[in-house]
Design a protein around this motif. Structure first.
Motif, PDB file in Angstrom:
ATOM      1  N   GLU A 202      95.179  -6.397 -55.090  1.00 63.14           N
ATOM      2  CA  GLU A 202      95.086  -4.956 -55.654  1.00 63.14           C
ATOM      3  C   GLU A 202      96.065  -4.045 -55.418  1.00 63.14           C
ATOM      4  O   GLU A 202      96.047  -3.940 -54.296  1.00 63.14           O
ATOM      5  N   PRO A 203      96.962  -3.666 -55.694  1.00 63.87           N
ATOM      6  CA  PRO A 203      98.618  -2.698 -55.509  1.00 63.87           C
ATOM      7  C   PRO A 203      97.687  -1.288 -55.781  1.00 63.87           C
ATOM      8  O   PRO A 203      96.385  -0.746 -56.177  1.00 63.87           O
ATOM      9  N   SER A 204      98.416  -0.460 -55.097  1.00 70.43           N
ATOM     10  CA  SER A 204      98.096   0.968 -55.748  1.00 70.43           C
ATOM     11  C   SER A 204      98.020   1.734 -57.470  1.00 70.43           C
ATOM     12  O   SER A 204      99.203   1.168 -58.321  1.00 70.43           O
ATOM     13  N   PRO A 205      97.498   2.066 -57.611  1.00 67.03           N
ATOM     14  CA  PRO A 205      98.098   2.842 -59.229  1.00 67.03           C
ATOM     15  C   PRO A 205      98.655   2.808 -59.738  1.00 67.03           C
ATOM     16  O   PRO A 205      99.000   2.809 -60.861  1.00 67.03           O
ATOM     17  N   ALA A 206      99.984   3.245 -58.478  1.00 72.86           N
ATOM     18  CA  ALA A 206     101.360   3.929 -59.319  1.00 72.86           C
ATOM     19  C   ALA A 206     102.442   2.744 -59.320  1.00 72.86           C
ATOM     20  O   ALA A 206     102.455   2.245 -60.125  1.00 72.86           O
ATOM     21  N   VAL A 207     101.437   1.360 -58.301  1.00 71.28           N
ATOM     22  CA  VAL A 207     102.539   0.275 -58.111  1.00 71.28           C
ATOM     23  C   VAL A 207     102.256  -1.028 -59.826  1.00 71.28           C
ATOM     24  O   VAL A 207     103.362  -1.225 -60.128  1.00 71.28           O
ATOM     25  N   ARG A 208     100.663  -0.502 -59.940  1.00 68.62           N
ATOM     26  CA  ARG A 208     100.170  -1.000 -61.073  1.00 68.62           C
ATOM     27  C   ARG A 208     101.525  -0.597 -62.707  1.00 68.62           C
ATOM     28  O   ARG A 208     101.798  -1.489 -63.332  1.00 68.62           O
ATOM     29  N   ARG A 210     103.387   1.187 -62.777  1.00 66.36           N
ATOM     30  CA  ARG A 210     105.031   0.842 -62.353  1.00 66.36           C
ATOM     31  C   ARG A 210     105.657  -0.410 -62.883  1.00 66.36           C
ATOM     32  O   ARG A 210     106.577  -1.385 -63.476  1.00 66.36           O
ATOM     33  N   TYR A 233      94.752  -9.547 -60.150  1.00 73.35           N
ATOM     34  CA  TYR A 233      95.082  -9.860 -58.909  1.00 73.35           C
ATOM     35  C   TYR A 233      94.108 -10.570 -57.623  1.00 73.35           C
ATOM     36  O   TYR A 233      92.801 -10.168 -58.535  1.00 73.35           O
TER      37      TYR A 233
END
Length: 264
Positions: A202-208, A210, A233
């Motif tokens: 799981e990526p950071s909320p910002a990456v998700r 984007r 993910y």
């Protein structure tokens, strides 16, 4: 029996049927279950380490069907090889049963097949009677771009999982496991749900956010209009092994969230 597995999906199967303690070497891509992280690595699909494998004195080596030269050398060395190629969802059960026979774990293998079959049947029942939305499954694309897209075609276990989850694969008529569509073809085929499967964590909320926003370029697509774009993910989503029930549920929750509204 000493087993070396070069196939992560089958490594998971071995542990699921109780043959995990016999595994003495795994591929460089094995991460699950946690016990495999302490085992010697013997390379992967393109770089199997023959010398390392034979040093582990295996009685059985599980290889990919494309590793022809490795299989030839192991055969000359008198090592039994199980050559594997992943296919459809039904072949997962067949492989579990075969591994059970090879390792003397037939009872556990049958139990695992029953468990997995029961999980998938429960998901089918959960989404039964609902309209099947036209669903696009994305395996990969360039980061922050709608380029380098790989999507599910009409063969393979992922296509089958979409059916279990109550979706209609928009490229289901294409007799291939994956394909690279143009953006124009995506506009024409007009998916109502888009699900991306990422083997990474799981990526950071910002990456998700984007990554999800890259689809706004295709604002005419129904899934984009209604914001039905789901980024999932986890390696379990793309490994045809014992965790496919979890993958099917994740897909079903994305395609039919209303069917799971009363649960977690």
């Amino acid at each position: 029996m000493r087993i070396v597995s070069l196939v992560p999906a089958l490594t998971e199967m071995l542990y699921a049927i109780g043959a995990g303690p016999r595994v003495v070497g795994v591929s460089s891509y094995d991460r699950f279950p946690d016990a495999v992280r302490a085992l010697p690595s013997v390379g992967g699909l393109l770089d199997p380490d023959y010398e390392r494998i034979v040093t582990l004195r295996p009685d059985l080596v599980i290889s990919y069907g494309s590793q022809v030269e490795l299989e030839r050398r192991l055969g000359l060395a008198g090592v039994q090889v199980f050559s594997y190629r992943h296919r459809d969802l039904a072949s997962v059960n067949d492989t579990l049963l075969t591994l059970g026979q090879l390792t003397g774990q037939e009872t556990r293998a049958r139990q695992e097949v029953a468990r997995l079959t029961g999980t998938l049947d429960a998901i089918r029942r959960r989404v039964a009677g609902r309209r099947r939305p036209r669903t696009l499954i994305v395996f990969g694309r360039d980061a922050d771009q709608l380029r380098g897209l790989y999507v599910s075609g009409g063969t393979g276990f992922v296509h089958d999982l979409v059916r279990v989850a109550g979706g209609d694969n928009v490229f289901g008529a294409v007799n291939r496991e994956s394909l690279q569509p143009s953006l124009e073809s995506l506009l024409a085929i007009a998916p109502e749900v888009i699900v991306e499967l990422h083997a990474s964590g799981e990526p950071s909320p910002a990456v998700r956010a984007r990554e999800q926003n890259v689809w706004t370029r295709l604002s005419a697509i129904p899934a984009v209009k209604t914001n039905r774009i789901h980024l999932l993910y986890g390696a379990y989503l793309t490994i045809p092994g014992p965790r496919l029930g979890d993958a099917a549920e994740a897909l079903a929750r994305a395609i039919h969230p209303d069917a799971f509204a009363a649960t977690r």
